[in-house]
Motif scaffolding. Structure first.
Motif, short mmCIF file in Angstrom:
data_model
loop_
_atom_site.label_atom_id
_atom_site.label_comp_id
_atom_site.label_asym_id
_atom_site.label_seq_id
_atom_site.Cartn_x
_atom_site.Cartn_y
_atom_site.Cartn_z
N THR A 50 0.85 -1.19 0.00
CA THR A 50 0.00 0.00 0.00
C THR A 50 0.89 1.24 0.00
O THR A 50 1.77 1.38 0.85
CB THR A 50 -0.92 0.02 1.23
N LEU A 51 0.67 2.12 -0.96
CA LEU A 51 1.43 3.37 -1.07
C LEU A 51 0.46 4.55 -0.95
O LEU A 51 -0.74 4.41 -1.23
CB LEU A 51 2.17 3.44 -2.39
N VAL A 52 0.99 5.68 -0.56
CA VAL A 52 0.17 6.89 -0.41
C VAL A 52 0.75 8.00 -1.26
O VAL A 52 1.93 8.36 -1.13
CB VAL A 52 0.10 7.33 1.06
N ALA A 53 -0.07 8.53 -2.15
CA ALA A 53 0.31 9.69 -2.97
C ALA A 53 -0.11 10.95 -2.22
O ALA A 53 -1.30 11.18 -1.99
CB ALA A 53 -0.36 9.63 -4.34
N SER A 54 0.87 11.75 -1.83
CA SER A 54 0.59 12.98 -1.09
C SER A 54 1.18 14.17 -1.84
O SER A 54 1.66 14.04 -2.96
CB SER A 54 1.15 12.88 0.32
N ASN A 55 1.13 15.34 -1.18
CA ASN A 55 1.64 16.56 -1.80
C ASN A 55 1.02 16.76 -3.18
O ASN A 55 1.72 17.04 -4.17
CB ASN A 55 3.17 16.54 -1.88
N ILE A 56 -0.29 16.60 -3.25
CA ILE A 56 -1.01 16.68 -4.52
C ILE A 56 -1.09 18.14 -4.98
O ILE A 56 -1.55 19.01 -4.24
CB ILE A 56 -2.42 16.09 -4.39
N SER A 57 -0.65 18.39 -6.20
CA SER A 57 -0.70 19.74 -6.77
C SER A 57 -1.12 19.66 -8.23
O SER A 57 -1.36 18.58 -8.76
CB SER A 57 0.65 20.44 -6.61
N SER B 12 -4.98 13.04 0.27
CA SER B 12 -4.00 12.10 -0.27
C SER B 12 -4.75 11.01 -1.05
O SER B 12 -5.97 10.92 -1.00
CB SER B 12 -3.17 11.47 0.85
N ILE B 13 -3.98 10.21 -1.77
CA ILE B 13 -4.55 9.09 -2.53
C ILE B 13 -3.84 7.82 -2.06
O ILE B 13 -2.62 7.71 -2.15
CB ILE B 13 -4.35 9.27 -4.04
N THR B 14 -4.61 6.89 -1.54
CA THR B 14 -4.06 5.60 -1.13
C THR B 14 -4.21 4.62 -2.29
O THR B 14 -5.31 4.46 -2.84
CB THR B 14 -4.79 5.05 0.10
#
Length: 250
Positions: A76-83, A108-110
């Motif tokens: 499981t990864l988390v995409a953060s710092n979404i811009s 965030s996006i898991t």
């Protein structure tokens, strides 16, 4: 952090009382895992980047091996710092900046069952495709703008999709929420309030076994080598946000 089916960001402005609901779009959003692959691009997809007009032109897909050079074990990864998030309505600059900041800091996006897949020897793969096209009598000089790109100070670079984060499913999440809302204050500008509703974002491009959810890129500069053949050198330091913004308007 908890999963939200609907996240509403309420923006309190200084004057007036006009209300509106704004739906953000995550098409080609930039994250710490790469650029969200809303267009379902494949590894090997090549673009020419005109740095003077800051535009991308889509070229061919360079054939890549069936298997990546490296693949991490699923996790499981988390995409953060979404811009580089877009909005469906025209917004006051202050509202847009505050809404974008709220998403970047709280959303965030898991990605589930996710793996990083990377390919090496990419310059050789591009060169092999150039040789194949030349052998087939294709005008690669013009179709790929190679003659122009290899000239000094041409302003043309190449952008290659060289890696992916694949996943079976993606979910939006938000933190610091209360009753499904994130409250922030926007200084200055016209009065009123706005709701940014994330409930319509299904992240459909990241659904299904080993879906290509996020992209990584390699930027290349073309030149003529000592043998008079086209060759390439990597260009470092290009922010993924720059590529993200150009993909949105391609």
């Amino acid at each position: 952090m908890r999963k939200l089916n609907a996240v509403i960001v309420c923006l309190s402005l200084m004057y007036g009382c006009q209300n509106s609901t704004i739906t953000p779009s995550f098409d080609y959003a930039s994250t710490n895992l790469g650029v969200y692959n809303s267009g379902l691009l494949n590894v090997g997809q090549l673009f020419v980047w005109d740095t003077k007009s800051n535009t991308l032109t889509r070229l061919d897909e360079v054939p890549f091996p069936a298997q990546p050079s490296s693949r991490t074990s699923p996790t499981t990864l988390v995409a953060s710092n979404i811009s580089s998030v877009s909005f469906t309505a025209a917004l006051d600059a202050a509202v847009k900046a505050s809404a974008a900041a709220a998403i970047r800091n709280n959303v965030s996006i898991t990605v589930l069952n996710a793996s990083r897949e990377e390919y090496r020897s990419t310059i050789s793969l591009v060169s092999n495709e150039i040789n194949r096209k030349k052998s087939a009598n294709e005008d690669i000089d013009n179709s790929w703008l190679l003659k122009r790109a290899s000239a000094q100070n041409s302003g043309l670079l190449y952008v290659l999709v060289r890696g992916l984060v694949t996943s079976d499913k993606a979910e939006l999440n938000a933190k610091n929420s209360k009753g499904g809302k994130l409250s922030i204050t926007v200084p200055g500008g016209k009065g009123g309030s706005a709701e940014i509703d994330l409930s319509k974002e299904t992240l459909a491009s990241c659904t299904g076994t080993r879906s290509p959810c996020f992209l990584s890129f390699q930027v290349l500069r073309a030149f003529l080598n000592d043998k008079g053949n086209y060759d390439f050198e990597p260009v470092s330091g290009v922010n993924g946000k720059v590529i993200s913004e150009m993909l949105k308007v391609m």
